[in-house]
Scaffold this active site. Structure first.
Site, short mmCIF file in Angstrom:
data_model
loop_
_atom_site.label_atom_id
_atom_site.label_comp_id
_atom_site.label_asym_id
_atom_site.label_seq_id
_atom_site.Cartn_x
_atom_site.Cartn_y
_atom_site.Cartn_z
N ARG A 1 0.22 -1.60 -0.38
CA ARG A 1 0.35 -0.02 -0.16
C ARG A 1 0.49 1.13 -0.26
NH1 ARG A 1 -2.08 -3.87 -0.86
NH2 ARG A 1 -4.40 -4.74 -0.53
N SER B 1 -10.90 -0.05 2.40
CA SER B 1 -10.64 -0.13 3.78
C SER B 1 -9.68 1.25 4.41
CB SER B 1 -9.07 -0.82 3.38
OG SER B 1 -9.90 -2.00 3.25
N GLU C 1 -4.75 4.63 5.25
CA GLU C 1 -4.71 4.74 4.20
C GLU C 1 -5.28 5.98 3.19
OE1 GLU C 1 -6.57 1.04 0.36
OE2 GLU C 1 -5.66 0.37 3.18
#
Length: 338
Positions: A157, A233, A330
């Site tokens: 990520r 998410s 995130e």
């Protein structure tokens, strides 16, 4: 226009200036104009991984709306995809044409140009496995450059783009297989397909089951599903030293990293064991944990960016207090502290 109309979590105040870029050249021109004027700038694609302040953005917001999927000459299947191309539409296109490599990334919202930023991934695949290079307008030089996947330093990520390399992704280049089957590389997906991890299965079936799995978690954009009004998410799975992982209860999921030193933990497990359940919200807040998945923070209707951020900070503080582990949001935060 309020940026709440352009983001999937539906928060964010007005942009001082909004520029729509319908082609790669328009995207270049818009960015160079903003940079020449010393303006604050922000590029938006699908708006799926960003939380913008309720005060809005005092600068130029560039909407990347360039479209196009071009098959390049050479061996195998090599594609150049314009930054504004919808990511899931791209995946559907590849599956329909009998090409494999990104089918497990079905249903991820947003644009193709945003995909390298955080090296999107799901169900045993990530972009790094297929990405060859990007066409990139560099902020420092003002030149259009071809930046290879290795230069992007793609990780879990993350990428050099997320860590401070400034510029605009104009297009991405992918290398795919000319095959209508793929390997089931993730336990949950293999179970849904009724096969063993490592078995080859039709890409169409992978896409169908991934979309169903994501929908069951509220992770597919759906106007009828309040749980999908989110950034997807909200927290990444933390990567910690192995001895930290061993300090957690025996039932805590953990996966050894390739370096054999660190382990990846389940953020969802940590959140739930810290006492935060699905559907949880702070008193009086219109932001809530998804009723389907504890990794998502959702806008239940009229939530503000401040309410989203407050819930994020509360979740992080609870996990820190319970386990001594810091969760990392995130989404990209624009003038708001998550």
């Amino acid at each position: 226009m309020d940026l709440s109309e352009l983001t999937t979590i539906r928060v964010g105040g007005p942009a001082r200036e909004l520029v729509r870029a319908g082609s790669q050249q328009e995207l270049v021109d818009a960015a160079l104009t903003a940079w020449a004027g010393g303006d604050e700038w922000l590029v938006l694609g699908g708006g799926s991984n960003v939380v913008v302040s309720d005060d809005g953005f005092d600068g130029t917001v560039i909407l990347a709306e360039s479209r196009g999927i071009e098959r390049l000459p050479g061996d195998g299947v090599r594609l150049r995809v314009q930054a504004g191309e919808n990511w899931d539409a791209l995946v559907a296109h590849t599956v329909a044409n009998g090409w494999s490599g990104i089918e497990a990334l079905s249903g991820i919202p947003g644009s193709s140009g945003a995909a390298p930023m955080q090296n999107i991934g799901a169900y045993g695949q990530d972009l790094a496995q297929s990405l060859v290079a990007i066409d990139f307008l560099d902020y420092l030089s003002g030149d259009v450059e071809r930046v290879t996947a290795d230069e992007l330093e793609l990780g879990y990520r993350t990428s050099s783009l997320k860590r401070g390399r400034q510029g605009v992704v104009l297009a991405i280049e992918l290398q795919l297989e000319e095959s209508d089957t793929t390997v089931a590389g993730y336990d949950q997906l293999a179970t849904a397909l009724g096969v063993a991890v490592g078995d080859r299965v039709p890409t169409r079936e992978v896409r169908r089951h991934v979309l169903a799995l994501r929908a069951s978690k509220g992770m597919v954009l759906d106007a009828s599903d309040t749980d999908s009004v989110s950034c997807g998410s909200f927290f990444t799975n933390p990567i910690v030293p192995e001895n930290v992982g061993r300090s957690l209860p025996m039932d805590a999921p953990r996966w050894l990293e390739p370096d054999d030193v660190n382990v990846k933990l389940s953020a969802a497990w940590l959140i739930e064991r810290a006492g935060i359940r699905r559907g949880f919200s702070l008193p009086g807040s219109r932001a809530a944990i998804s009723t389907k998945h504890t990794l998502a923070i959702t806008n239940r209707g009229g939530a503000t960016a401040a309410e989203i951020a407050e819930l994020s900070r509360y979740v992080r503080s609870r996990v820190m207090a319970e386990f001594g582990i810091l969760l990392h949001p995130e989404p990209v935060a624009v003038d708001v502290e998550l």
